[in-house]
Design a protein around this motif. Sequence first.
Motif, PDB file in Angstrom:
ATOM      1  N   VAL A 143       3.494   1.163   4.819  1.00 20.51           N
ATOM      2  CA  VAL A 143       2.606   2.309   5.016  1.00 20.51           C
ATOM      3  C   VAL A 143       1.143   1.884   4.953  1.00 20.51           C
ATOM      4  CG1 VAL A 143       4.223   4.072   4.223  1.00 20.51           C
ATOM      5  CG2 VAL A 143       2.699   2.977   2.578  1.00 20.51           C
ATOM      6  N   VAL A 144       0.838   0.741   4.334  1.00 21.35           N
ATOM      7  CA  VAL A 144      -0.560   0.295   4.325  1.00 21.35           C
ATOM      8  C   VAL A 144      -1.029  -0.103   5.714  1.00 21.35           C
ATOM      9  CG1 VAL A 144      -0.407  -0.486   1.925  1.00 21.35           C
ATOM     10  CG2 VAL A 144      -0.128  -2.153   3.762  1.00 21.35           C
ATOM     11  N   ALA A 145      -0.107  -0.206   6.670  1.00 20.13           N
ATOM     12  CA  ALA A 145      -0.490  -0.474   8.055  1.00 20.13           C
ATOM     13  C   ALA A 145      -1.264   0.683   8.671  1.00 20.13           C
ATOM     14  CB  ALA A 145       0.765  -0.745   8.894  1.00 20.13           C
ATOM     15  N   LEU A 146      -1.175   1.855   8.056  1.00 15.30           N
ATOM     16  CA  LEU A 146      -1.769   3.052   8.641  1.00 15.30           C
ATOM     17  C   LEU A 146      -3.245   3.221   8.325  1.00 15.30           C
ATOM     18  CD1 LEU A 146       1.205   5.455   7.879  1.00 15.30           C
ATOM     19  CD2 LEU A 146       0.681   4.293  10.032  1.00 15.30           C
ATOM     20  N   GLY A 147      -3.770   2.394   7.421  1.00 11.33           N
ATOM     21  CA  GLY A 147      -5.183   2.483   7.089  1.00 11.33           C
ATOM     22  C   GLY A 147      -5.618   1.283   6.283  1.00 11.33           C
ATOM     23  N   PRO A 148      -6.922   1.013   6.228  1.00 12.93           N
ATOM     24  CA  PRO A 148      -7.414  -0.137   5.465  1.00 12.93           C
ATOM     25  C   PRO A 148      -7.071  -0.024   3.985  1.00 12.93           C
ATOM     26  CG  PRO A 148      -9.129   0.789   6.875  1.00 12.93           C
ATOM     27  CD  PRO A 148      -8.011   1.768   6.861  1.00 12.93           C
ATOM     28  N   SER A 149      -6.778  -1.148   3.356  1.00 11.98           N
ATOM     29  CA  SER A 149      -6.453  -1.168   1.928  1.00 11.98           C
ATOM     30  C   SER A 149      -7.337  -2.180   1.214  1.00 11.98           C
ATOM     31  CB  SER A 149      -4.978  -1.524   1.715  1.00 11.98           C
ATOM     32  OG  SER A 149      -4.145  -0.504   2.194  1.00 11.98           O
ATOM     33  N   PRO A 150      -8.479  -1.738   0.678  1.00 15.36           N
ATOM     34  CA  PRO A 150      -9.324  -2.649  -0.079  1.00 15.36           C
ATOM     35  C   PRO A 150      -8.527  -3.329  -1.188  1.00 15.36           C
ATOM     36  CG  PRO A 150     -10.477  -0.592   0.332  1.00 15.36           C
ATOM     37  CD  PRO A 150      -9.061  -0.386   0.777  1.00 15.36           C
ATOM     38  N   ARG A 151      -8.872  -4.578  -1.451  1.00 14.48           N
ATOM     39  CA  ARG A 151      -8.208  -5.469  -2.395  1.00 14.48           C
ATOM     40  C   ARG A 151      -6.861  -5.975  -1.891  1.00 14.48           C
ATOM     41  NH1 ARG A 151      -9.871  -3.833  -8.625  1.00 14.48           N
ATOM     42  NH2 ARG A 151     -12.103  -4.111  -8.274  1.00 14.48           N
ATOM     43  N   ILE A 180      13.985  -2.468  18.643  1.00 14.12           N
ATOM     44  CA  ILE A 180      13.162  -2.969  17.541  1.00 14.12           C
ATOM     45  C   ILE A 180      12.707  -1.775  16.715  1.00 14.12           C
ATOM     46  CG2 ILE A 180      11.078  -4.221  16.878  1.00 14.12           C
ATOM     47  CD1 ILE A 180      11.227  -5.698  19.536  1.00 14.12           C
ATOM     48  N   THR A 181      12.938  -1.849  15.421  1.00 17.75           N
ATOM     49  CA  THR A 181      12.562  -0.789  14.499  1.00 17.75           C
ATOM     50  C   THR A 181      11.573  -1.341  13.483  1.00 17.75           C
ATOM     51  OG1 THR A 181      14.752   0.237  14.705  1.00 17.75           O
ATOM     52  CG2 THR A 181      13.426   0.851  12.774  1.00 17.75           C
ATOM     53  N   ALA A 182      10.476  -0.626  13.264  1.00 19.82           N
ATOM     54  CA  ALA A 182       9.518  -1.009  12.228  1.00 19.82           C
ATOM     55  C   ALA A 182       9.844  -0.230  10.952  1.00 19.82           C
ATOM     56  CB  ALA A 182       8.091  -0.709  12.677  1.00 19.82           C
ATOM     57  N   LEU A 183      10.123  -0.952   9.881  1.00 17.52           N
ATOM     58  CA  LEU A 183      10.338  -0.341   8.575  1.00 17.52           C
ATOM     59  C   LEU A 183       9.001  -0.310   7.848  1.00 17.52           C
ATOM     60  CD1 LEU A 183      11.978   0.706   6.164  1.00 17.52           C
ATOM     61  CD2 LEU A 183      12.582  -1.672   5.641  1.00 17.52           C
ATOM     62  N   MET A 184       8.607   0.879   7.374  1.00 16.74           N
ATOM     63  CA  MET A 184       7.294   1.051   6.759  1.00 16.74           C
ATOM     64  C   MET A 184       7.470   1.599   5.348  1.00 16.74           C
ATOM     65  SD  MET A 184       5.350   2.539  10.121  1.00 16.74           S
ATOM     66  CE  MET A 184       3.722   2.422   9.389  1.00 16.74           C
ATOM     67  N   PRO A 185       7.703   0.715   4.375  1.00 14.67           N
ATOM     68  CA  PRO A 185       7.902   1.170   3.002  1.00 14.67           C
ATOM     69  C   PRO A 185       6.594   1.588   2.335  1.00 14.67           C
ATOM     70  CG  PRO A 185       8.751  -1.063   3.373  1.00 14.67           C
ATOM     71  CD  PRO A 185       7.849  -0.738   4.505  1.00 14.67           C
ATOM     72  N   ASP A 186       6.718   2.570   1.452  1.00 10.09           N
ATOM     73  CA  ASP A 186       5.650   2.857   0.496  1.00 10.09           C
ATOM     74  C   ASP A 186       5.774   1.810  -0.616  1.00 10.09           C
ATOM     75  OD1 ASP A 186       3.543   4.044  -0.789  1.00 10.09           O
ATOM     76  OD2 ASP A 186       4.537   5.972  -1.129  1.00 10.09           O
ATOM     77  N   VAL A 239       3.655  11.655   3.242  1.00 10.32           N
ATOM     78  CA  VAL A 239       2.404  12.276   2.782  1.00 10.32           C
ATOM     79  C   VAL A 239       1.233  11.338   3.050  1.00 10.32           C
ATOM     80  CG1 VAL A 239       1.115  12.975   0.734  1.00 10.32           C
ATOM     81  CG2 VAL A 239       3.453  13.792   1.065  1.00 10.32           C
ATOM     82  N   LYS A 240       1.406  10.059   2.720  1.00 11.97           N
ATOM     83  CA  LYS A 240       0.342   9.089   2.958  1.00 11.97           C
ATOM     84  C   LYS A 240       0.099   8.902   4.456  1.00 11.97           C
ATOM     85  CE  LYS A 240       1.015   6.523  -1.350  1.00 11.97           C
ATOM     86  NZ  LYS A 240       1.395   5.239  -1.979  1.00 11.97           N
ATOM     87  N   ALA A 241       1.169   8.913   5.239  1.00 14.80           N
ATOM     88  CA  ALA A 241       1.023   8.759   6.688  1.00 14.80           C
ATOM     89  C   ALA A 241       0.260   9.938   7.278  1.00 14.80           C
ATOM     90  CB  ALA A 241       2.397   8.631   7.338  1.00 14.80           C
TER      91      ALA A 241
END
Length: 259
Positions: A143-151, A180-186, A239-241
């Motif tokens: 899920v961090v692929a959906l937005g920048p993650s400082p640090r 092809i399936t992308a798995l996007m874990p929290d 929710v984060k997405a």
Amino acid sequence: MTRTGLALVTGGSSGIGLELARCFAEDGHRLIIVAQDRDKLDRAAAELRAAGAPHVDAWSIDLGAPDGGARLFHETEKFAGLPDFLCLNAGTGAWGDFVGQSDLYLELQSIAVNITSVVQSAKLFLPAMVARGSGRVLITSSVVALGPSPRLAVYSGTKAFLRNFAEAVRDEIADSGVTITALMPDLTESGFFERAKVDPESLTASEPKADPATVARAGYAAMLKGKDHIIAPALTGKVKAAAARLLPDALVTKFARAD
């Protein structure tokens, strides 16, 4: 697609990878699990045999090496044949502000494992799967692929690459019989946080984390159905997405900063 076949899982000795392998084992598939730690691999292989896998190979391969993905393909081709299921799940990261804090070696390893080995592996496995006309591929993004993650700047960048890469190549091979399936874990309970040297006092370290078995089962089911992506766990991840889609990038980045 046959009900049973050969499944190859990278990062298969622990965390989400081990739980993905367990899903295959319980459905009676032959397995190849790949990681670096020999002891962890041997323990995982024993668990998977007990879970129902008729045969398990455990290979110690450094996917961060320049030829890691190529070695994975050639060894699979030589000793096992073309897999029916390919889970490119191995991943690593580095914690800390990019300027003056984070470890460059770990960041370069993250790029090598998360991006280079996946591209190299996909470049070699996919043409053979397309020529055969069947196959299921799962690529673990986040899920961090959906937005920048400082640090976690480099890590989140690699995961954004994987999401876009999976979606783009999926479109290119549409109607080939290969999905092809992308798995996007929290955030998920695993050894990632220790390996990435995440500050134990940070919000990231203290935030509740998902059960890797829950994430793996969601990814496994989505892959079998040929879905383009899956966010897991559904509640927190979606929710984060949704927030990443609706809020300005600067605000997403501010919320993502894990102090």
